[in-house]
Write a protein that holds these residues in place. Structure first.
Motif, short mmCIF file in Angstrom:
data_model
loop_
_atom_site.label_atom_id
_atom_site.label_comp_id
_atom_site.label_asym_id
_atom_site.label_seq_id
_atom_site.Cartn_x
_atom_site.Cartn_y
_atom_site.Cartn_z
N LYS A 197 21.02 -12.62 24.57
CA LYS A 197 21.47 -11.47 25.38
C LYS A 197 22.92 -11.07 25.03
N LEU A 198 23.14 -10.85 23.77
CA LEU A 198 24.50 -10.57 23.27
C LEU A 198 24.86 -9.11 23.48
N ASP A 199 25.25 -8.79 24.70
CA ASP A 199 25.60 -7.41 25.03
C ASP A 199 26.97 -7.01 24.50
N ASN A 200 27.63 -7.91 23.77
CA ASN A 200 28.89 -7.60 23.09
C ASN A 200 28.66 -7.31 21.60
N LEU A 201 27.41 -7.15 21.22
CA LEU A 201 27.02 -6.88 19.84
C LEU A 201 26.39 -5.50 19.74
N THR A 202 26.89 -4.68 18.82
CA THR A 202 26.28 -3.37 18.53
C THR A 202 25.86 -3.34 17.08
N ALA A 203 24.56 -3.27 16.86
CA ALA A 203 24.03 -3.09 15.51
C ALA A 203 23.81 -1.60 15.29
N ILE A 204 24.12 -1.13 14.11
CA ILE A 204 23.96 0.29 13.76
C ILE A 204 23.11 0.36 12.49
N ILE A 205 22.10 1.20 12.52
CA ILE A 205 21.31 1.43 11.31
C ILE A 205 21.60 2.83 10.78
N ASP A 206 22.06 2.89 9.53
CA ASP A 206 22.26 4.17 8.84
C ASP A 206 20.88 4.63 8.39
N HIS A 207 20.23 5.41 9.25
CA HIS A 207 18.81 5.74 9.09
C HIS A 207 18.66 7.05 8.29
N ASN A 208 18.95 6.94 6.97
CA ASN A 208 18.80 8.13 6.13
C ASN A 208 17.41 8.23 5.49
N LYS A 209 16.59 7.21 5.72
CA LYS A 209 15.17 7.21 5.37
C LYS A 209 14.89 7.13 3.87
N LEU A 210 15.93 6.86 3.08
CA LEU A 210 15.76 6.73 1.63
C LEU A 210 16.46 5.46 1.15
N GLN A 211 15.87 4.85 0.12
CA GLN A 211 16.54 3.75 -0.57
C GLN A 211 16.46 4.01 -2.06
N ILE A 212 16.93 3.08 -2.87
CA ILE A 212 17.12 3.39 -4.28
C ILE A 212 15.83 3.82 -4.98
N SER A 213 14.70 3.31 -4.54
CA SER A 213 13.45 3.62 -5.23
C SER A 213 12.56 4.61 -4.49
N GLY A 214 13.07 5.22 -3.42
CA GLY A 214 12.30 6.25 -2.74
C GLY A 214 12.36 6.14 -1.23
N PRO A 215 11.49 6.87 -0.53
CA PRO A 215 11.46 6.82 0.94
C PRO A 215 11.11 5.43 1.43
N ILE A 216 11.76 5.00 2.51
CA ILE A 216 11.49 3.65 3.02
C ILE A 216 10.03 3.50 3.47
N THR A 217 9.42 4.60 3.91
CA THR A 217 8.03 4.52 4.36
C THR A 217 7.07 4.28 3.20
N ASP A 218 7.51 4.59 1.97
CA ASP A 218 6.67 4.34 0.80
C ASP A 218 6.97 2.99 0.16
N VAL A 219 8.24 2.58 0.18
CA VAL A 219 8.64 1.35 -0.51
C VAL A 219 8.26 0.12 0.32
N MET A 220 8.69 0.09 1.58
CA MET A 220 8.34 -1.00 2.51
C MET A 220 8.54 -0.44 3.91
N ASN A 221 7.49 0.00 4.52
CA ASN A 221 7.58 0.73 5.78
C ASN A 221 8.00 -0.19 6.93
N SER A 222 9.17 0.08 7.46
CA SER A 222 9.69 -0.72 8.58
C SER A 222 9.59 0.02 9.92
#
Length: 276
Positions: free
Chosen positions: A164-189
């Motif tokens: 319950k680490l309410d002093n932790l903020t994780a941020i995802i830079d959700h640009n939906k692309l990685q080096i080899s293509g869309p994340i949904t095609d490479v490894m859909n998370s």
């Protein structure tokens, strides 16, 4: 800084990064540009840190897990005064501390990162230590969305929710692309929001290229009793028209012609914002 000043600063940080990459002939251009607004919001408005006393035990902590986007981090740190701006001229040169991934040889950088999947675990350890030491500092971790394919991310997420680490903020830079293509095609998370909720996070979605929205979310007190996940929806290559939403610009150096066009676009944006 008011919102418009922060927008100008973000555009200036994009310009500095664009210049640094072109000069060094190396860099993760698209990844840098997508998270420029996130780093600007953090370092110019949100983080409680002093560049002249970075060892203060009560400082907020920032971990850049997506360490390949180091050029924008160096640009921001130099602008904030963690090291002289002239050092940016040495980026990726022999014997320079400014190398292709973050290193704590550089003032302002907490941990060496870049092997994807490690940053959230580090952040969990720091946030847990703050709880044990009864410290009030906050810990922020920036990850990429392609990075979510790493199993260690989810081990860390499980621990953060469990503690319950309410002093932790994780941020995802959700640009939906990685080096080899869309994340949904490479490894859909996807769906990332539902997955983090299941791991015990309070999840907030935000336009990750909107400075005002970012400042409001990142500076708000976390009253949920849970770790916080900011799903920042961004545009890869943001600010350079021909690089936007292009996976090929994940790691790419502009030609002389592209460099000048990008520089012209960024200068025009800085000029437009300066007259608002």
């Amino acid at each position: 800084m008011n919102t418009n000043t922060l927008k100008i600063k973000a555009a200036e940080m994009r310009k500095t990064t664009w210049e640094t990459i072109y000069r060094a002939k190396t860099g993760h251009t698209g990844s840098d540009l997508s998270c420029a607004d996130i780093l600007t919001a953090l370092y110019f408005k949100v983080l409680h840190q002093d560049p002249k006393n970075f060892q203060d035990p009560d400082r907020d902590r920032y971990i850049q897990s997506k360490g390949h986007a180091v050029e924008i981090l160096y640009s921001v740190l130099a602008e904030r005064g963690y090291f002289p701006k002239t050092e940016l001229l040495t980026y990726s040169q022999f014997k320079s501390d400014l190398i292709g991934h973050p290193t704590n040889h550089v003032n302002g950088i907490e941990m060496n990162t870049g092997s994807l999947g490690h940053g959230l675990g580090i952040g969990v350890g720091i946030a847990k230590a703050a709880k044990l030491d009864h410290k009030s500092y906050q810990t922020y971790v920036l990850m990429g969305d392609g990075e979510q394919a790493e199993g260690s991310v989810w081990e860390a997420a499980m621990a953060a929710g469990s503690f319950k680490l309410d002093n932790l903020t994780a941020i995802i830079d959700h640009n939906k692309l990685q080096i080899s293509g869309p994340i949904t095609d490479v490894m859909n998370s996807e769906p990332l929001d539902e997955k983090y909720k299941a791991f015990g996070f309070d999840v907030i979605q935000v336009d990750g290229n909107d400075i005002d929205a970012l400042v409001n979310v990142l500076s708000a007190n976390n009253t949920s009793g849970k770790p916080r996940l900011i799903l920042a929806n961004t545009v890869k290559g943001k600010g350079i028209s021909f690089a936007e939403n292009q996976a090929g610009w994940h790691h790419k150096v502009p030609t002389a012609e592209q460099y000048q066009q990008g520089l012209d676009e960024l200068n025009a944006e800085i000029g437009r914002l300066s007259h608002e």
